[in-house]
Design a protein around this motif. Structure first.
Motif, PDB file in Angstrom:
ATOM      1  N   ASP A 213       0.819  -1.209   0.000  1.00  0.00           N
ATOM      2  CA  ASP A 213       0.000   0.000   0.000  1.00  0.00           C
ATOM      3  C   ASP A 213       0.856   1.264   0.000  1.00  0.00           C
ATOM      4  O   ASP A 213       0.332   2.369  -0.164  1.00  0.00           O
ATOM      5  N   LYS A 214       2.168   1.107   0.149  1.00  0.00           N
ATOM      6  CA  LYS A 214       3.063   2.256   0.050  1.00  0.00           C
ATOM      7  C   LYS A 214       3.353   2.541  -1.420  1.00  0.00           C
ATOM      8  O   LYS A 214       3.530   1.607  -2.209  1.00  0.00           O
ATOM      9  N   PRO A 215       3.393   3.804  -1.824  1.00  0.00           N
ATOM     10  CA  PRO A 215       3.642   4.133  -3.231  1.00  0.00           C
ATOM     11  C   PRO A 215       4.971   3.571  -3.711  1.00  0.00           C
ATOM     12  O   PRO A 215       5.956   3.566  -2.972  1.00  0.00           O
ATOM     13  N   ARG A 216       4.974   3.084  -4.944  1.00  0.00           N
ATOM     14  CA  ARG A 216       6.224   2.680  -5.567  1.00  0.00           C
ATOM     15  C   ARG A 216       6.786   3.915  -6.261  1.00  0.00           C
ATOM     16  O   ARG A 216       6.213   4.399  -7.228  1.00  0.00           O
ATOM     17  N   GLY A 217       7.877   4.456  -5.732  1.00  0.00           N
ATOM     18  CA  GLY A 217       8.384   5.712  -6.263  1.00  0.00           C
ATOM     19  C   GLY A 217       7.567   6.864  -5.684  1.00  0.00           C
ATOM     20  O   GLY A 217       7.149   6.850  -4.531  1.00  0.00           O
ATOM     21  N   ARG A 218       7.280   7.837  -6.514  1.00  0.00           N
ATOM     22  CA  ARG A 218       6.504   8.994  -6.062  1.00  0.00           C
ATOM     23  C   ARG A 218       5.012   8.764  -6.247  1.00  0.00           C
ATOM     24  O   ARG A 218       4.578   8.173  -7.222  1.00  0.00           O
ATOM     25  N   SER A 219       4.232   9.270  -5.306  1.00  0.00           N
ATOM     26  CA  SER A 219       2.782   9.213  -5.409  1.00  0.00           C
ATOM     27  C   SER A 219       2.278  10.410  -6.204  1.00  0.00           C
ATOM     28  O   SER A 219       2.901  11.485  -6.194  1.00  0.00           O
ATOM     29  N   TYR A 220       1.135  10.224  -6.857  1.00  0.00           N
ATOM     30  CA  TYR A 220       0.515  11.339  -7.578  1.00  0.00           C
ATOM     31  C   TYR A 220       0.187  12.490  -6.626  1.00  0.00           C
ATOM     32  O   TYR A 220       0.069  13.648  -7.042  1.00  0.00           O
ATOM     33  N   ARG A 221       0.055  12.182  -5.343  1.00  0.00           N
ATOM     34  CA  ARG A 221      -0.256  13.218  -4.352  1.00  0.00           C
ATOM     35  C   ARG A 221       0.904  14.193  -4.151  1.00  0.00           C
ATOM     36  O   ARG A 221       0.724  15.283  -3.601  1.00  0.00           O
ATOM     37  N   GLU A 222       2.110  13.788  -4.581  1.00  0.00           N
ATOM     38  CA  GLU A 222       3.281  14.632  -4.413  1.00  0.00           C
ATOM     39  C   GLU A 222       3.530  15.543  -5.620  1.00  0.00           C
ATOM     40  O   GLU A 222       4.480  16.331  -5.610  1.00  0.00           O
ATOM     41  N   LEU A 223       2.701  15.438  -6.645  1.00  0.00           N
ATOM     42  CA  LEU A 223       2.931  16.213  -7.855  1.00  0.00           C
ATOM     43  C   LEU A 223       2.763  17.711  -7.604  1.00  0.00           C
ATOM     44  O   LEU A 223       1.878  18.140  -6.864  1.00  0.00           O
ATOM     45  N   ASP A 224       3.630  18.481  -8.227  1.00  0.00           N
ATOM     46  CA  ASP A 224       3.554  19.940  -8.145  1.00  0.00           C
ATOM     47  C   ASP A 224       3.811  20.504  -9.547  1.00  0.00           C
ATOM     48  O   ASP A 224       4.916  20.427 -10.058  1.00  0.00           O
ATOM     49  N   PRO A 225       2.780  21.034 -10.210  1.00  0.00           N
ATOM     50  CA  PRO A 225       1.432  21.283  -9.703  1.00  0.00           C
ATOM     51  C   PRO A 225       0.628  19.988  -9.534  1.00  0.00           C
ATOM     52  O   PRO A 225       1.022  18.946 -10.069  1.00  0.00           O
ATOM     53  N   PRO A 226      -0.471  20.023  -8.805  1.00  0.00           N
ATOM     54  CA  PRO A 226      -1.308  18.834  -8.611  1.00  0.00           C
ATOM     55  C   PRO A 226      -1.766  18.246  -9.943  1.00  0.00           C
ATOM     56  O   PRO A 226      -1.798  18.936 -10.965  1.00  0.00           O
ATOM     57  N   LEU A 227      -2.143  16.977  -9.912  1.00  0.00           N
ATOM     58  CA  LEU A 227      -2.527  16.268 -11.128  1.00  0.00           C
ATOM     59  C   LEU A 227      -3.617  17.002 -11.902  1.00  0.00           C
ATOM     60  O   LEU A 227      -3.532  17.142 -13.128  1.00  0.00           O
ATOM     61  N   LYS A 228      -4.632  17.476 -11.208  1.00  0.00           N
ATOM     62  CA  LYS A 228      -5.729  18.170 -11.881  1.00  0.00           C
ATOM     63  C   LYS A 228      -5.222  19.371 -12.663  1.00  0.00           C
ATOM     64  O   LYS A 228      -5.601  19.597 -13.824  1.00  0.00           O
ATOM     65  N   ASP A 229      -4.328  20.154 -12.049  1.00  0.00           N
ATOM     66  CA  ASP A 229      -3.775  21.332 -12.723  1.00  0.00           C
ATOM     67  C   ASP A 229      -2.847  20.930 -13.861  1.00  0.00           C
ATOM     68  O   ASP A 229      -2.773  21.610 -14.894  1.00  0.00           O
ATOM     69  N   GLY A 230      -2.134  19.817 -13.665  1.00  0.00           N
ATOM     70  CA  GLY A 230      -1.247  19.331 -14.720  1.00  0.00           C
ATOM     71  C   GLY A 230      -2.012  18.926 -15.968  1.00  0.00           C
ATOM     72  O   GLY A 230      -1.547  19.146 -17.099  1.00  0.00           O
ATOM     73  N   ILE A 231      -3.201  18.345 -15.776  1.00  0.00           N
ATOM     74  CA  ILE A 231      -4.040  17.961 -16.915  1.00  0.00           C
ATOM     75  C   ILE A 231      -4.512  19.206 -17.663  1.00  0.00           C
ATOM     76  O   ILE A 231      -4.497  19.249 -18.896  1.00  0.00           O
ATOM     77  N   VAL A 232      -4.905  20.243 -16.910  1.00  0.00           N
ATOM     78  CA  VAL A 232      -5.339  21.498 -17.533  1.00  0.00           C
ATOM     79  C   VAL A 232      -4.200  22.105 -18.346  1.00  0.00           C
ATOM     80  O   VAL A 232      -4.392  22.554 -19.485  1.00  0.00           O
ATOM     81  N   GLY A 233      -2.985  22.094 -17.776  1.00  0.00           N
ATOM     82  CA  GLY A 233      -1.830  22.631 -18.481  1.00  0.00           C
ATOM     83  C   GLY A 233      -1.496  21.831 -19.725  1.00  0.00           C
ATOM     84  O   GLY A 233      -1.076  22.397 -20.759  1.00  0.00           O
ATOM     85  N   HIS A 234      -1.701  20.521 -19.668  1.00  0.00           N
ATOM     86  CA  HIS A 234      -1.443  19.664 -20.825  1.00  0.00           C
ATOM     87  C   HIS A 234      -2.430  19.974 -21.946  1.00  0.00           C
ATOM     88  O   HIS A 234      -2.048  20.042 -23.125  1.00  0.00           O
ATOM     89  N   LEU A 235      -3.694  20.158 -21.593  1.00  0.00           N
ATOM     90  CA  LEU A 235      -4.712  20.490 -22.594  1.00  0.00           C
ATOM     91  C   LEU A 235      -4.389  21.822 -23.278  1.00  0.00           C
ATOM     92  O   LEU A 235      -4.579  21.979 -24.486  1.00  0.00           O
ATOM     93  N   ARG A 236      -3.871  22.768 -22.491  1.00  0.00           N
ATOM     94  CA  ARG A 236      -3.485  24.057 -23.066  1.00  0.00           C
ATOM     95  C   ARG A 236      -2.312  23.874 -24.031  1.00  0.00           C
ATOM     96  O   ARG A 236      -2.251  24.493 -25.092  1.00  0.00           O
ATOM     97  N   TRP A 237      -1.383  23.005 -23.644  1.00  0.00           N
ATOM     98  CA  TRP A 237      -0.224  22.710 -24.497  1.00  0.00           C
ATOM     99  C   TRP A 237      -0.677  22.108 -25.828  1.00  0.00           C
ATOM    100  O   TRP A 237      -0.169  22.473 -26.892  1.00  0.00           O
ATOM    101  N   VAL A 238      -1.674  21.214 -25.768  1.00  0.00           N
ATOM    102  CA  VAL A 238      -2.188  20.583 -26.990  1.00  0.00           C
ATOM    103  C   VAL A 238      -2.907  21.599 -27.866  1.00  0.00           C
ATOM    104  O   VAL A 238      -2.667  21.686 -29.081  1.00  0.00           O
ATOM    105  N   SER A 239      -3.779  22.398 -27.251  1.00  0.00           N
ATOM    106  CA  SER A 239      -4.605  23.329 -28.029  1.00  0.00           C
ATOM    107  C   SER A 239      -3.801  24.472 -28.638  1.00  0.00           C
ATOM    108  O   SER A 239      -4.222  25.081 -29.624  1.00  0.00           O
TER     109      SER A 239
END
Length: 397
Positions: free
Chosen positions: A220-246
């Motif tokens: 139950d311990k994360p293998r490597g880094r957990s998504y909870r440690e992402l900076d910016p958070p995953l939700k914001d990263g998805i928004v930034g990715h969509l902007r990169w695509v568009s």
């Protein structure tokens, strides 16, 4: 025997003349019973050695003390079956459904004076399944207390919530098996193959693990880094990715999830992430239904048991990815066209055991040395695929 099966079927359907199959201590060794419906049948103590029970329905059947040595039970449905004290040495149970089956020892209880339960001494003892093949079997919540399963094959088996207290699994193969929530108190896994097994929150404090390689085991311990440690958070990263695509890369940034453990994360259903970089990421069990992952870099990613129905993976790099048990129905895995160029989906050395690929488009895909054992390939488009060295075989081949 055919008449017994017929009258039992009438019994199950409530038809006139129906009679429950009572085959206590019968000699049915070598019997061909493929596809028979023996739900709730009484086979207590029956001799079923080398019998063919593949694809049978044995839900709730009484197999107490039965001898199923070398029997063929591939694809059988045995939900809640009573297998206490049974002998399953060398039996084939690939892809069998044994949800909530009872494999405890063969002791029976009776009411003593004062209404207390008193154990009756029996000779049956523990359930034995040495060298049996339970690859891909559904053993969720099965009670396997004190079973003897040495050198047994549990590859990709689902043992979530199973009770394996004091079980003897020395030398067993549990590669890719799921044991989330299993009770493993004082179980013996000495010398077992635990490659990429998922223990989740199951406690291994009292488990004997001598000689086991635990380097790829997931807890139950994360293998490597957990998504909870992402900076910016995953939700914001998805928004930034969509902007990169568009904006064709003028704004935003590519979402990079390389080696990130996403277990327990949010649903990625219908997410738009073309060009995503997630090499070595762990997605186990996530919902990616109709996600757009065109051209994604997913080399070595762990996508076991993910829902990828209708997902667009054209041109993705899935080399050495683990897709065992994933739902890829109607997924797009054909070539990605860019101008006059074509980019094939890379599935070299990928693991696709028991993957549901019904209706999926894999035209031109690179499947060199891929493992498609027991994959569901109904109406799957495999035109012009490179299948050099690939394994494509059903459990009944």
């Amino acid at each position: 025997m055919a008449e017994v099966v017929k009258t039992h079927q009438n019994f199950l359907l409530g038809r006139p003349g129906g009679l429950r199959a009572q085959l206590v201590h019968h000699d049915l060794s070598g019997m061909l019973l493929t596809g028979s419906n023996l739900k709730d049948a009484d086979l207590t103590g029956a001799n079923l050695t080398e019998a063919d029970l593949s694809d049978c329905v044995l839900d709730g059947a009484l197999l107490f003390g039965a001898n199923l040595s070398e029997a063929n039970l591939e694809g059988a449905r045995m939900v809640g079956a009573d297998l206490r004290g049974a002998t399953l040495r060398g039996a084939r149970l690939r892809n069998a459904n044994l949800h909530k089956a009872d494999f405890r020892d063969g002791s029976i209880t009776k009411r003593g004076k004062g209404g207390n339960l008193t154990a009756i001494t029996m000779k049956l003892g523990a359930t034995h399944m040495e060298k049996a093949d339970l690859a891909g079997a559904d053993l969720r919540e099965a009670d396997m207390t004190a079973v003897v399963a040495t050198h047994t094959d549990f590859t990709d088996a689902d043992l979530q919530g199973a009770i394996l207290t004091k079980a003897n699994l020395r030398g067993a193969t549990l590669a890719g098996a799921r044991l989330d929530g299993a009770r493993l108190d004082h179980a013996d896994f000495t010398g077992a193959n635990l490659a990429f097994a998922v223990f989740g929150s199951a406690s291994i404090e009292t488990v004997a693990l001598d000689g086991c390689d635990l380097s790829t085991v997931l807890t139950d311990k994360p293998r490597g880094r957990s998504y909870r440690e992402l900076d910016p958070p995953l939700k914001d990263g998805i928004v930034g990715h969509l902007r990169w695509v568009s904006t064709n890369g003028a704004e935003g940034a590519v979402l990079t999830l390389d080696n990130i453990d996403l277990r327990g994360g949010p649903s990625l259903r219908e997410v738009e992430l073309p060009g995503l970089s997630a090499e070595g990421a762990i997605f186990i069990g996530l919902d990616l239904t109709r996600a757009s992952l065109v051209g994604a870099r997913l080399k070595g990613a762990d996508l076991r048991n993910c829902t990828l129905k209708g997902a667009d993976l054209r041109g993705a790099n899935l080399e050495k990815a683990r897709l065992n048990g994933a739902d890829l129905r109607d997924a797009k895995l054909g070539p990605l066209m860019s101008g006059d160029r074509s980019f094939s989906t890379n599935l070299r050395d990928a693991l696709l055991r028991r993957t549901d690929l019904r209706g999926a488009d894999l035209r031109n895909a690179q499947l060199t040395a891929a493992d498609l054992t027991d994959a569901v390939l109904f109406k799957t488009n495999l035109d012009d695929c490179d299948l050099t060295g690939a394994k494509i075989a059903s459990s009944k081949a």
